[in-house]
Enzyme design. Sequence first.
Site, short mmCIF file in Angstrom:
data_model
loop_
_atom_site.label_atom_id
_atom_site.label_comp_id
_atom_site.label_asym_id
_atom_site.label_seq_id
_atom_site.Cartn_x
_atom_site.Cartn_y
_atom_site.Cartn_z
CG ASP A 298 -2.21 0.84 0.88
OD1 ASP A 298 -2.13 1.69 -0.03
OD2 ASP A 298 -3.25 0.66 1.54
C1 NOJ Z 1 -4.04 3.85 -0.07
C2 NOJ Z 1 -5.19 2.91 0.04
O1 NOJ Z 1 -5.19 2.25 1.28
C3 NOJ Z 1 -5.24 1.86 -1.06
O2 NOJ Z 1 -6.41 1.14 -0.95
C4 NOJ Z 1 -5.09 2.51 -2.40
O3 NOJ Z 1 -5.19 1.55 -3.41
C5 NOJ Z 1 -3.76 3.24 -2.45
N1 NOJ Z 1 -3.76 4.27 -1.43
C6 NOJ Z 1 -3.46 3.84 -3.81
O4 NOJ Z 1 -4.25 4.92 -4.07
#
Ligand code: NOJ
Length: 753
Positions: A298
């Site tokens: 993430d």
């Molecule tokens: C943080 C989020 O937790 C995740 O779900 C997302 O795909 C990413 N950012 C990318 O934007």
Amino acid sequence: MSFKKKIETTFLSLIIGFFTFSQYSCNEQQKPEKKDSVADIERRVDSIMKLMTLKEKIGQTVLYTTEHDVTGPVIDKNYLNYLKSGGVGALFNATGSAFTRKLQKIAVEETRLGIPLIFGYDVIHGYKTIFPIPMGEASSWDLDLIQESARIAALEASVEGLHWTFAPMVDIARDPRWGRIAEGAGEDTYLCTRVSEARVKGFQGESLNNQETILACAKHYAAYGAAQAGRDYHTVDISKNTLHNVYLPPFEALAKAGVATMMTSFNEINGIPATGNHYLLRDILREQWNFDGFVVTDYTSINEMVHHGYAENLKHAGELAMNAGVDMDLQGGVYLEHMEASIREGKISEERLDEAVKAILKMKFKLGLFDDPYKYCQEEKEKAVILNQEHLEAARDVARKSMVLLKNDNAILPLNKEQKIALVGPLANDEYHIIGNWVAQGDRNGTAVSVVEGFKEKSIDFNYAKGCNIENELVDFSKAISIAKEADVVVMVMGESERMSGEAASRTSIKLPAIQRSFINEINKLNKPLVLVLMNGRPLDLSDEVRQVDAILETWFPGTSGGHAIADVLFGDYNPSGKLTVTFPRTIGQIPIHYNMKNTGRPADIEGANERYTSKYIDAPNSPLFPFGYGLSYTKFEYGKPELSNNELTADQPISIKTKITNIGERMGEEVVQLYVRDRFGSITRPVKELKGFQKITLEKGESKVVTFTLSVDDLKFFDDHLDFVNEAGEYDLFVAGSSDHEFTNSFSLVLK
Ligand code: NOJ
């Protein structure tokens, strides 16, 4: 011959294999589909790997955001420089054929090996045509519909140059304070697994080589939804029993169903951050489940292991992540900056890096990017595909099927088109919040249909006044009161702003904002029939409203065609059929509360119990306001007692359960028929009930259907204390009903020979 040309020639001859390789020409017409065999792909990947320097290999493991969208805290604006020097393998938050084509051209023409990029994006519930938020969609319990909405999202995203969505979120979510509950399929493992499989099928289709399909990403691995106190990114301290029986099964099912990628979660689990978690990423994901895609972090979650107190510094964090099994670094820049040194020092083996690079390159081949890196940039198709009539109609259909009728006293709904209606509330004339959170390229200004517009389409007599804002002030209050006084019925469209759920949007209160509650109090004094239409991204505490209003329709954030869908339901052009996928508590003090809790040694409802010393609250019942699986219809369904094919279930002999359901109301309707089972006792304690199957059926007025479920030994397995996935012989109870809140009607024995 120039160096670049030389490289190209060598490169081409090595990767050509059996195929004719047209070097990255702009492909105006889609090529006929070509499915490479696994062996072909492996061979082509190996031949590229032989050409790659260490730096180029590291570059493939690096994913950066562009400035086109912001979905996290850090933006490293140097991505273009990194890209040109071969330091980037994939980009996200870049949209539109023209832009993605431009970036792809840099990768293909300006880097030494010309390896194409993958473009990722959070396509969560639609791309431009926005469908209801995932929690809403899941409330339809309609797997074909959910698959279709993911297919349309993939279609719209893929013509704009995208190859990869960071969806579905398959985290079990049982805490309504947690804002991301909006993004999943609710509290139940079985339902979440089925819904997530449908979503992945919709995104990935039959073949990733098809230009209209995109890579899916099961996230967030793992147990992100179990954040303490419902606070986003918070610590997860979870028993192995709960981890394996509740939180991991949807990931396992998707790994086995061929989901292309998985995203690690931000949280730690029992002291070890998920992004550096060897047990989860290596032992379980790769060794036990044979996951064949690649793992991405993430947003900066490698870097965050320093804050967690698990890594000494960024370099160390990168080593922990890579060695645990993380193949791609999302926005952290750690692999790019430190991996070379870590490999030189022997902290990461080159074999491990190769493994990661191979997994990523394999996906690029599966997508067909080596045959035509521009094949997803379909400028000429964008207009015809994006927001077309078919997609808007589908969004309307999904939205109305997602809505849950929570209360309908005296059959006040559906509304009579002849009545004089006052339409009030902060979300009644709204096109901004109605599409919810995480809306990719969804338009908040002018494309979505508000409830006011939906009412106008029905050509009915109504007056509108806002009454109050979502969070802070009264607006047109006297007008709202005066139109309400004149009306036969008042429809109030209330709820949360889109910002109040989703990522980083945890709440300590799950009530409607205070200003809206005061407004409802004032309207309530008029003694008019009241209908509350809700838009929100989490279960709300509606204890007050349930006493004040006659009907409540939960519409979640219904998406681009939301206003039409709401009007369809309110005026009876569609009979609501949604069922809750998450428990609605009476008060926040009941959390955690979900239908499949464990019993205690002193259950409150046990016969003959001493009233005082049982497991209960002294100031509220144990039961929720609205249980999992619950939802009303404008008609009524009668359930017969289930008939079992046999009373003993064995490995060779599954049980079939037949239940007759009759529509005894006045109109056609759809019903979600649910099967729940209880394992009376086990070597570890078992939930009080568990969903084991469901079917959505349509019944004409007066019609009956027999619904059949089949239970086999596999359906009753669970992870025991040694983490063996076992059956245990014994007595089981079951019921079939339209909600989880029901008594058991039958029992059977599981006999193991
Ligand atoms: C943080 C989020 O937790 C995740 O779900 C997302 O795909 C990413 N950012 C990318 O934007």
